[in-house]
Design a protein around this motif. Sequence first.
Motif, PDB file in Angstrom:
ATOM      1  N   ASP A 159       0.567  -0.674   0.219  1.00  0.00           N
ATOM      2  CA  ASP A 159      -0.241   0.039  -0.540  1.00  0.00           C
ATOM      3  C   ASP A 159       0.675   1.289   0.064  1.00  0.00           C
ATOM      4  O   ASP A 159       0.568   2.893   0.228  1.00  0.00           O
ATOM      5  CB  ASP A 159      -0.475  -0.142   1.375  1.00  0.00           C
ATOM      6  N   SER A 160       1.788   1.132  -0.389  1.00  0.00           N
ATOM      7  CA  SER A 160       3.449   2.632  -0.132  1.00  0.00           C
ATOM      8  C   SER A 160       2.828   2.503  -1.526  1.00  0.00           C
ATOM      9  O   SER A 160       3.418   2.232  -2.131  1.00  0.00           O
ATOM     10  CB  SER A 160       4.237   1.521   0.486  1.00  0.00           C
ATOM     11  N   PHE A 161       3.618   3.966  -1.048  1.00  0.00           N
ATOM     12  CA  PHE A 161       3.672   4.377  -2.960  1.00  0.00           C
ATOM     13  C   PHE A 161       4.588   4.259  -3.232  1.00  0.00           C
ATOM     14  O   PHE A 161       5.055   4.524  -4.487  1.00  0.00           O
ATOM     15  CB  PHE A 161       4.367   6.465  -2.170  1.00  0.00           C
ATOM     16  N   PHE A 162       6.219   4.091  -2.262  1.00  0.00           N
ATOM     17  CA  PHE A 162       7.004   3.513  -3.416  1.00  0.00           C
ATOM     18  C   PHE A 162       6.500   1.520  -3.657  1.00  0.00           C
ATOM     19  O   PHE A 162       6.702   1.888  -5.176  1.00  0.00           O
ATOM     20  CB  PHE A 162       7.712   2.925  -2.340  1.00  0.00           C
ATOM     21  N   ALA A 163       5.787   1.289  -3.571  1.00  0.00           N
ATOM     22  CA  ALA A 163       5.624   0.089  -4.267  1.00  0.00           C
ATOM     23  C   ALA A 163       3.684   0.461  -5.618  1.00  0.00           C
ATOM     24  O   ALA A 163       4.249   0.420  -6.694  1.00  0.00           O
ATOM     25  CB  ALA A 163       4.659  -1.010  -3.643  1.00  0.00           C
ATOM     26  N   THR A 164       3.642   1.323  -5.349  1.00  0.00           N
ATOM     27  CA  THR A 164       3.235   2.196  -6.697  1.00  0.00           C
ATOM     28  C   THR A 164       4.088   2.509  -8.047  1.00  0.00           C
ATOM     29  O   THR A 164       3.395   2.302  -9.256  1.00  0.00           O
ATOM     30  CB  THR A 164       2.206   3.347  -6.170  1.00  0.00           C
ATOM     31  N   LEU A 165       5.323   2.681  -7.297  1.00  0.00           N
ATOM     32  CA  LEU A 165       6.218   3.385  -8.910  1.00  0.00           C
ATOM     33  C   LEU A 165       6.329   2.029  -9.602  1.00  0.00           C
ATOM     34  O   LEU A 165       6.354   1.923 -10.475  1.00  0.00           O
ATOM     35  CB  LEU A 165       7.266   3.729  -8.202  1.00  0.00           C
ATOM     36  N   GLY A 166       6.279   0.954  -8.925  1.00  0.00           N
ATOM     37  CA  GLY A 166       6.362  -0.075  -9.863  1.00  0.00           C
ATOM     38  C   GLY A 166       5.132  -1.040 -10.452  1.00  0.00           C
ATOM     39  O   GLY A 166       5.428  -1.469 -11.466  1.00  0.00           O
ATOM     40  N   GLN A 167       3.527  -0.917  -9.373  1.00  0.00           N
ATOM     41  CA  GLN A 167       2.376  -1.139  -9.807  1.00  0.00           C
ATOM     42  C   GLN A 167       1.437  -0.260 -10.618  1.00  0.00           C
ATOM     43  O   GLN A 167       0.678  -1.667 -10.943  1.00  0.00           O
ATOM     44  CB  GLN A 167       2.583  -2.515  -8.753  1.00  0.00           C
ATOM     45  N   GLY A 168       1.957   0.556 -10.374  1.00  0.00           N
ATOM     46  CA  GLY A 168       0.652   1.463 -10.670  1.00  0.00           C
ATOM     47  C   GLY A 168       0.786   2.161 -11.773  1.00  0.00           C
ATOM     48  O   GLY A 168       1.611   1.349 -12.923  1.00  0.00           O
ATOM     49  N   LYS A 169      -0.335   2.568 -13.227  1.00  0.00           N
ATOM     50  CA  LYS A 169      -0.324   2.292 -14.222  1.00  0.00           C
ATOM     51  C   LYS A 169      -0.634   3.617 -14.620  1.00  0.00           C
ATOM     52  O   LYS A 169      -1.137   4.346 -13.986  1.00  0.00           O
ATOM     53  CB  LYS A 169      -1.545   1.440 -14.770  1.00  0.00           C
ATOM     54  N   VAL A 170       0.179   3.803 -15.911  1.00  0.00           N
ATOM     55  CA  VAL A 170      -1.013   5.614 -16.364  1.00  0.00           C
ATOM     56  C   VAL A 170      -1.230   5.045 -17.297  1.00  0.00           C
ATOM     57  O   VAL A 170      -0.355   5.316 -18.376  1.00  0.00           O
ATOM     58  CB  VAL A 170       0.779   6.401 -16.263  1.00  0.00           C
ATOM     59  N   LEU A 171      -2.186   6.018 -18.009  1.00  0.00           N
ATOM     60  CA  LEU A 171      -2.879   5.325 -19.339  1.00  0.00           C
ATOM     61  C   LEU A 171      -3.130   3.988 -19.419  1.00  0.00           C
ATOM     62  O   LEU A 171      -2.604   4.097 -20.788  1.00  0.00           O
ATOM     63  CB  LEU A 171      -2.366   6.374 -20.079  1.00  0.00           C
ATOM     64  N   GLY A 172      -2.872   2.727 -19.071  1.00  0.00           N
ATOM     65  CA  GLY A 172      -3.377   1.821 -18.429  1.00  0.00           C
ATOM     66  C   GLY A 172      -1.793   1.209 -18.828  1.00  0.00           C
ATOM     67  O   GLY A 172      -1.588   0.324 -19.195  1.00  0.00           O
ATOM     68  N   ILE A 173      -0.315   2.026 -19.333  1.00  0.00           N
ATOM     69  CA  ILE A 173       0.857   1.274 -19.295  1.00  0.00           C
ATOM     70  C   ILE A 173       1.297   1.645 -17.723  1.00  0.00           C
ATOM     71  O   ILE A 173       1.345   2.750 -16.825  1.00  0.00           O
ATOM     72  CB  ILE A 173       1.667   2.373 -20.283  1.00  0.00           C
ATOM     73  N   GLY A 174       2.600   0.744 -17.187  1.00  0.00           N
ATOM     74  CA  GLY A 174       3.266   0.707 -16.598  1.00  0.00           C
ATOM     75  C   GLY A 174       4.215   1.346 -15.752  1.00  0.00           C
ATOM     76  O   GLY A 174       4.492   2.062 -17.341  1.00  0.00           O
ATOM     77  N   ALA A 175       4.101   2.179 -14.834  1.00  0.00           N
ATOM     78  CA  ALA A 175       4.526   3.592 -14.281  1.00  0.00           C
ATOM     79  C   ALA A 175       6.233   2.998 -14.766  1.00  0.00           C
ATOM     80  O   ALA A 175       6.794   3.752 -15.410  1.00  0.00           O
ATOM     81  CB  ALA A 175       4.584   3.663 -13.025  1.00  0.00           C
ATOM     82  N   PRO A 176       6.658   2.112 -14.539  1.00  0.00           N
ATOM     83  CA  PRO A 176       8.303   1.554 -15.049  1.00  0.00           C
ATOM     84  C   PRO A 176       8.569   1.824 -16.377  1.00  0.00           C
ATOM     85  O   PRO A 176       9.528   2.652 -16.583  1.00  0.00           O
ATOM     86  CB  PRO A 176       8.324   0.218 -14.638  1.00  0.00           C
ATOM     87  N   VAL A 177       7.896   1.413 -17.322  1.00  0.00           N
ATOM     88  CA  VAL A 177       7.830   2.087 -18.480  1.00  0.00           C
ATOM     89  C   VAL A 177       7.771   3.465 -19.269  1.00  0.00           C
ATOM     90  O   VAL A 177       8.320   3.896 -19.423  1.00  0.00           O
ATOM     91  CB  VAL A 177       6.670   1.549 -19.524  1.00  0.00           C
ATOM     92  N   TRP A 178       7.106   3.885 -17.958  1.00  0.00           N
ATOM     93  CA  TRP A 178       7.231   6.134 -18.358  1.00  0.00           C
ATOM     94  C   TRP A 178       8.115   6.271 -17.568  1.00  0.00           C
ATOM     95  O   TRP A 178       8.678   6.876 -18.343  1.00  0.00           O
ATOM     96  CB  TRP A 178       6.101   6.462 -17.734  1.00  0.00           C
ATOM     97  N   ILE A 179       8.382   6.287 -16.592  1.00  0.00           N
ATOM     98  CA  ILE A 179       9.995   6.675 -15.627  1.00  0.00           C
ATOM     99  C   ILE A 179      11.279   5.816 -17.059  1.00  0.00           C
ATOM    100  O   ILE A 179      12.060   6.820 -17.472  1.00  0.00           O
ATOM    101  CB  ILE A 179       9.948   5.629 -14.744  1.00  0.00           C
ATOM    102  N   THR A 180      11.452   4.792 -17.367  1.00  0.00           N
ATOM    103  CA  THR A 180      12.461   4.429 -18.421  1.00  0.00           C
ATOM    104  C   THR A 180      12.130   5.217 -19.966  1.00  0.00           C
ATOM    105  O   THR A 180      13.192   5.902 -20.612  1.00  0.00           O
ATOM    106  CB  THR A 180      12.136   3.092 -18.795  1.00  0.00           C
ATOM    107  N   LEU A 181      11.322   5.517 -20.738  1.00  0.00           N
ATOM    108  CA  LEU A 181      11.051   6.744 -21.289  1.00  0.00           C
ATOM    109  C   LEU A 181      11.745   7.585 -21.313  1.00  0.00           C
ATOM    110  O   LEU A 181      12.158   8.239 -22.494  1.00  0.00           O
ATOM    111  CB  LEU A 181       9.189   6.604 -22.497  1.00  0.00           C
ATOM    112  N   ALA A 182      11.424   8.536 -20.168  1.00  0.00           N
ATOM    113  CA  ALA A 182      12.112   9.802 -19.351  1.00  0.00           C
ATOM    114  C   ALA A 182      13.424   9.986 -19.691  1.00  0.00           C
ATOM    115  O   ALA A 182      13.952  10.336 -20.014  1.00  0.00           O
ATOM    116  CB  ALA A 182      10.979  10.125 -18.188  1.00  0.00           C
ATOM    117  N   LEU A 183      13.520   8.563 -18.849  1.00  0.00           N
ATOM    118  CA  LEU A 183      15.098   8.775 -18.911  1.00  0.00           C
ATOM    119  C   LEU A 183      15.522   8.363 -19.727  1.00  0.00           C
ATOM    120  O   LEU A 183      16.655   9.182 -20.070  1.00  0.00           O
ATOM    121  CB  LEU A 183      15.613   7.534 -17.357  1.00  0.00           C
TER     122      LEU A 183
END
Length: 329
Positions: A159-183
């Motif tokens: 339930d932590s915000f840190f877990a959301t960074l790995g399991q959350g989704k933005v526009l149906g796509i996993g948050a790690p994917v967005w973070i990677t694209l930004a990097l």
Amino acid sequence: MKKPEDEPTGASRSERVSALAQQHGALVTLVVAVIVASLSFDTFLTGDNLENMAVSSAFLAVVALGMTFVIITGGIDLSVGSLFALGGVLAAWGSQYGTAVALLLPLAVCGLIGLVNGLLIARSRLAPFIVTLAAMLGARGILLSITDEGSKTYLVDKDSFFATLGQGKVLGIGAPVWITLALFVAGAVVLRRSRFGQYVYAVGGNEDAAALMGAPVARTKVTVYTLSGLCAGLAGALNAAWLVSGVTILGSGMELEAISAVVIGGTLLTGGFGFISGSLVGVLLLKVIQNVINQIGSLDSAYQQVVSGAFLALVVIAQTWLGRRRRVL
């Protein structure tokens, strides 16, 4: 020093074809592989399969991002697999004190190890292979010591915000994917548009010439190895957030996967030539190959490494042939 876009305007047609093959060969191969896989397996283009490939690619891609800078300077970093695992365990342990600790702790430790690598390579002129091999063993030893020889697993609060960074989704796509694209966007801008990026190409192209031109060779090397350590630590932290635990057995052989992805993407192992987007394509191509082998089912998973190794060998042979052809023309 030669950036991909710096082909001479007076280059012959054969030279331009050779340059295009070196820069975009992996992308063409990726498109062909995706088309063949989608026609061969009904489950390949399903949303779940594509999402799983994208998220699992994100962690290797972040590691490959840092490795791209290192290889363009003509170096190598064998410690990233151990730093990835160490970063994941440190992030999982630190998550009990909040998201900031979960992110900053692996970045600080892995970045420090990368900094030491860079100082030993640049200031003491030790071989990158030896220095980073020692770092790989040292990081793995630290990892085992803080996990009681791997018997202790640190968990992340779901339930932590840190877990959301790995399991959350933005526009149906996993948050790690967005973070990677930004990097990757940030990395591409730094490599192609900044003075530091020019130094990276210059050091890899000809170190002595770069020094004569006033490029800070030692500082550039220290920076790229520090960057590689930071990327490995961040990838491990994101992976821990995704798995909601720090898994000690991860990262084994990851350094070879990252090197393969960077080289398959068009970056020369000899340094002086390469680009960020190619490394992302290389990662995706490796993941597609692995996914196809998994979908076949009758093939043992060990064939993934056989196929990836054979593909890497073919790419290196092609790069060598294209390089010789361009020198002859």
